[in-house]
Design a protein around this motif. Structure first.
Motif, short mmCIF file in Angstrom:
data_model
loop_
_atom_site.label_atom_id
_atom_site.label_comp_id
_atom_site.label_asym_id
_atom_site.label_seq_id
_atom_site.Cartn_x
_atom_site.Cartn_y
_atom_site.Cartn_z
N THR A 155 0.84 -1.19 0.00
CA THR A 155 0.00 0.00 0.00
C THR A 155 0.88 1.24 0.00
O THR A 155 1.90 1.28 0.70
CB THR A 155 -0.91 0.03 1.25
OG1 THR A 155 -1.79 -1.10 1.20
CG2 THR A 155 -1.74 1.30 1.31
N GLY A 156 0.49 2.25 -0.77
CA GLY A 156 1.23 3.50 -0.77
C GLY A 156 0.88 4.33 0.46
O GLY A 156 -0.09 4.05 1.18
N ALA A 157 1.68 5.35 0.72
CA ALA A 157 1.44 6.24 1.85
C ALA A 157 1.51 7.68 1.37
O ALA A 157 2.39 8.04 0.59
CB ALA A 157 2.46 5.99 2.96
N ALA A 158 0.59 8.48 1.85
CA ALA A 158 0.61 9.90 1.51
C ALA A 158 1.84 10.55 2.12
O ALA A 158 2.28 10.17 3.22
CB ALA A 158 -0.65 10.58 2.04
N PRO A 159 2.45 11.52 1.44
CA PRO A 159 3.63 12.20 2.00
C PRO A 159 3.40 12.71 3.42
O PRO A 159 4.29 12.62 4.27
CB PRO A 159 3.85 13.34 1.00
CG PRO A 159 3.34 12.81 -0.30
CD PRO A 159 2.14 11.99 0.07
N ARG A 160 2.20 13.24 3.69
CA ARG A 160 1.93 13.74 5.04
C ARG A 160 1.96 12.61 6.05
O ARG A 160 2.47 12.78 7.18
CB ARG A 160 0.56 14.43 5.07
CG ARG A 160 0.21 15.00 6.44
CD ARG A 160 -1.07 15.79 6.40
NE ARG A 160 -1.41 16.32 7.71
CZ ARG A 160 -2.45 17.11 7.96
NH1 ARG A 160 -3.25 17.48 6.97
NH2 ARG A 160 -2.70 17.53 9.19
N ASP A 161 1.41 11.44 5.70
CA ASP A 161 1.45 10.29 6.61
C ASP A 161 2.89 9.85 6.87
O ASP A 161 3.24 9.48 8.00
CB ASP A 161 0.65 9.13 6.03
CG ASP A 161 -0.85 9.37 6.09
OD1 ASP A 161 -1.28 10.25 6.85
OD2 ASP A 161 -1.59 8.68 5.35
N VAL A 162 3.70 9.88 5.83
CA VAL A 162 5.11 9.49 6.00
C VAL A 162 5.81 10.44 6.96
O VAL A 162 6.56 10.02 7.85
CB VAL A 162 5.83 9.48 4.63
CG1 VAL A 162 7.33 9.30 4.82
CG2 VAL A 162 5.26 8.38 3.75
N ARG A 163 5.55 11.74 6.82
CA ARG A 163 6.16 12.71 7.73
C ARG A 163 5.69 12.46 9.16
O ARG A 163 6.49 12.51 10.11
CB ARG A 163 5.83 14.13 7.28
CG ARG A 163 6.49 15.21 8.12
CD ARG A 163 6.26 16.59 7.54
NE ARG A 163 6.98 16.75 6.28
CZ ARG A 163 8.27 17.06 6.22
NH1 ARG A 163 8.98 17.21 7.35
NH2 ARG A 163 8.85 17.21 5.06
N ASP A 164 4.40 12.17 9.34
CA ASP A 164 3.87 11.92 10.69
C ASP A 164 4.50 10.66 11.29
O ASP A 164 4.83 10.63 12.49
CB ASP A 164 2.36 11.76 10.64
CG ASP A 164 1.63 13.07 10.35
OD1 ASP A 164 2.26 14.13 10.49
OD2 ASP A 164 0.44 13.01 9.96
#
Length: 293
Positions: free
Chosen positions: A51-60
């Motif tokens: 599953t991919g991850a949104a850039p914001r989720d990755v930063r969090d």
């Protein structure tokens, strides 16, 4: 199409890095899921690259692990690249696995086939006949899309920086007239032409070799452009296939492939055998022996 920026391989890299940083921080998946307000299965699927991850989720996520800002920026950029659409995306409804996306990022492929010519070497007519026979529930439109993807993938062999392809074919592949006599003869000629490319090696494993190391099934070993991307073994089946990534699994399949390769005919002898079969196909001989029409 052959690029290390393949969204599939970037998603896989992102998952690996996120898992590595989580383990280094000593934090469990359940803790991450609770902090993000999502399920543990979602975090797990991000880490496995499913599953991919949104850039914001990755930063969090990286904030939870306390990694330096420079690392965050690098992984957020990878997350952006992973969300891009590959050329194959419009045909995702007829693709059963992530194989095409991984293949697009390879630098070399080693494959052993027992039953059919590998997709990268198939003629269009052979591909149509094979898919039509194997995909009984497919519509004409779905078959057309599958063939289109298969033909597009073949540019990997002829682009400016082509991949290296090492193939071992069981003699059975050359013995079954997929699509009939003319289609199969044309396919054999195509194999000879491909084998003349400087980046392609084709070897035939003859029936006379008897039992051999590859009898458990066909497989492909994909090696990637960047050292950080671990190689992967793909064992195809009717529902998509199985990806194997553990070091011991890779060592086993490398050993199997090298053993098969050493047992098979040398490349030039293999080409001579294919050329001979164009003139005297095995399926013609078997018809004479069996007395069938």
């Amino acid at each position: 199409m052959n690029t290390p920026r393949s969204p599939t391989i970037r998603r896989r890299r992102l998952g690996f890095e996120l898992r590595r940083h989580r383990e280094a921080a000593g934090i469990t998946i359940d803790v991450v899921a609770e902090r993000l307000g999502c399920s543990a299965s979602k975090v797990s699927r991000i880490e496995t690259g499913h599953t991919g991850a949104a850039p914001r989720d990755v930063r969090d996520i990286l904030d939870i692990y306390g990694v330096p800002e420079s690392v965050k920026e690098e992984l957020v950029q990878i997350a952006r690249e992973a969300r891009q659409k590959g050329w194959w995306h419009p045909f995702s409804t007829v693709l059963n696995s992530a194989y095409v996306g991984l293949e697009a990022a390879t630098r070399s492929i080693r494959t052993y086939e027992q039953q059919v010519v590998p997709g990268l070497l198939q003629s269009e007519e052979y591909a149509i006949a094979m898919i039509r026979a194997a995909r009984l529930g497919d519509t004409d439109s779905e078959i057309e899309q599958r063939v289109h993807v298969r033909m597009a993938r073949q540019s990997l062999l002829t682009q400016d920086d082509p991949i290296d392809l090492r193939v071992v074919l069981d003699e059975a592949v050359l013995s079954r007239p997929v699509g009939g006599d003319k289609v199969m003869r044309d396919q054999l000629i195509r194999l000879v032409d491909a084998a003349r490319l400087p980046n392609v090696i084709i070897q035939i494993l003859p029936f006379a070799a008897g039992p051999h190391a590859g009898m458990d099934g066909t497989f492909a070993i994909l090696e990637f452009e960047e050292d950080e991307d671990a190689d992967v073994v793909f064992a195809e089946n009717a529902t998509g296939g199985l990806f194997l990534e553990k070091a011991e699994e890779l060592r086993k399949y490398y050993s199997i492939f090298e053993t098969i390769r050493a047992t098979a005919l040398p490349p030039e002898e293999s080409i001579e055998m294919i050329e001979m079969l164009v003139e005297e196909p095995l399926w013609k001989l078997k018809r004479r022996v069996s007395g069938s029409i």
